[in-house]
Design a protein around this motif. Structure first.
Motif, mmCIF file in Angstrom:
data_model
loop_
_atom_site.group_PDB
_atom_site.id
_atom_site.type_symbol
_atom_site.label_atom_id
_atom_site.label_comp_id
_atom_site.label_asym_id
_atom_site.label_seq_id
_atom_site.Cartn_x
_atom_site.Cartn_y
_atom_site.Cartn_z
ATOM 1 N N SER A 6 0.881 -0.799 -0.360
ATOM 2 C CA SER A 6 -0.170 -0.212 0.287
ATOM 3 C C SER A 6 0.728 1.643 -0.017
ATOM 4 C CB SER A 6 -1.008 -0.190 1.308
ATOM 5 O OG SER A 6 -1.810 1.697 1.516
ATOM 6 N N GLU A 7 2.061 1.033 0.576
ATOM 7 C CA GLU A 7 2.862 2.406 0.736
ATOM 8 C C GLU A 7 3.259 2.620 -0.447
ATOM 9 O OE1 GLU A 7 7.299 3.001 2.620
ATOM 10 O OE2 GLU A 7 5.762 2.488 3.800
ATOM 11 N N ILE A 8 3.504 1.200 -1.169
ATOM 12 C CA ILE A 8 4.315 1.470 -2.648
ATOM 13 C C ILE A 8 3.668 2.167 -3.878
ATOM 14 C CG2 ILE A 8 5.487 0.019 -4.614
ATOM 15 C CD1 ILE A 8 6.243 -1.450 -2.512
ATOM 16 N N GLU A 9 2.017 1.551 -3.420
ATOM 17 C CA GLU A 9 1.983 2.404 -4.728
ATOM 18 C C GLU A 9 1.278 3.977 -4.186
ATOM 19 O OE1 GLU A 9 -3.431 1.465 -5.749
ATOM 20 O OE2 GLU A 9 -2.515 0.575 -3.451
ATOM 21 N N LYS A 10 0.787 3.779 -2.591
ATOM 22 C CA LYS A 10 0.871 5.615 -2.482
ATOM 23 C C LYS A 10 2.109 6.247 -3.085
ATOM 24 C CE LYS A 10 -2.681 4.918 1.244
ATOM 25 N NZ LYS A 10 -2.054 4.512 3.173
ATOM 26 N N THR A 11 3.419 5.837 -3.032
ATOM 27 C CA THR A 11 3.963 7.101 -3.422
ATOM 28 C C THR A 11 4.224 6.760 -4.604
ATOM 29 O OG1 THR A 11 5.969 5.416 -1.410
ATOM 30 C CG2 THR A 11 6.952 6.856 -3.689
ATOM 31 N N LEU A 12 3.803 5.812 -5.826
ATOM 32 C CA LEU A 12 3.559 5.696 -6.356
ATOM 33 C C LEU A 12 3.156 6.644 -6.875
ATOM 34 C CD1 LEU A 12 4.152 1.860 -7.032
ATOM 35 C CD2 LEU A 12 5.493 4.218 -8.262
ATOM 36 N N ARG A 13 1.577 6.959 -6.505
ATOM 37 C CA ARG A 13 0.426 8.108 -6.691
ATOM 38 C C ARG A 13 1.529 9.283 -6.917
ATOM 39 N NH1 ARG A 13 -4.813 6.979 -7.582
ATOM 40 N NH2 ARG A 13 -5.419 4.351 -6.712
ATOM 41 N N ARG A 14 2.158 9.502 -5.708
ATOM 42 C CA ARG A 14 2.420 11.136 -5.198
ATOM 43 C C ARG A 14 3.323 11.199 -6.358
ATOM 44 N NH1 ARG A 14 4.540 9.478 -0.559
ATOM 45 N NH2 ARG A 14 6.262 9.570 -0.445
#
Length: 154
Positions: A17-25
């Motif tokens: 989930s952190e990877i996904e949020k980082t990628l979005r950011r």
């Protein structure tokens, strides 16, 4: 030497989930993950490139989880706990790598191509790294550029 996050308590799900949020950011336009056998895969689109990381996962049948560092046999529950720890460590390491690469790009230290080149997916589904690695081996073993690489050779 200890491994990064070898005793992390952060779950694999939270790391993904952190990877996904980082990628979005950092501007990714797509994200996916999955697994098959002993390999997990994370894919995303960034800067008009599809990027794929294949992450080797530990083998639960590996003897390293059954025995303690001193050679004593672990209970099945303890072995499963060690295995899950190794899986969590792999996901934390991937989260760190992706975040560091994206921050380097954002800070203009590097570019998307420089940071992710080996993981860019080619039209045939392989990655640039898959395609280049054998050619690199030839270049080093023969001391010259393979003929297939433009501008190479003598």
């Amino acid at each position: 030497m200890t491994r990064y996050a070898e005793r992390t308590e952060v779950s694999s799900e939270k790391s993904r989930s952190e990877i996904e949020k980082t990628l979005r950011r950092y501007g990714a336009t797509a994200f996916a993950y999955g697994w098959q056998g002993l390999e997990a895969t994370v894919m995303f689109e960034l800067a008009d490139r599809r990027i794929r990381f294949a992450i080797p996962m530990p083998d639960p049948a590996d003897g390293q989880f059954v025995l303690t560092p001193t050679g004593r046999e672990r209970s099945q529950a303890a072995a499963e706990k060690e295995y899950e720890q190794a899986v969590r460590q792999s996901w934390r390491a991937l989260a760190l790598v992706i975040k560091a690469k994206l921050e380097a790009v954002d800070a203009k230290i590097s570019t998307v191509e420089d940071e992710f080149l080996a993981h860019v997916v080619l039209p045939d589904g392989s990655t640039v790294g898959d395609w280049v690695a054998p050619q690199l081996q030839v270049a080093y073993s023969q001391g010259q550029m393979p003929a297939l690489l433009p501008g190479g050779g003598s």
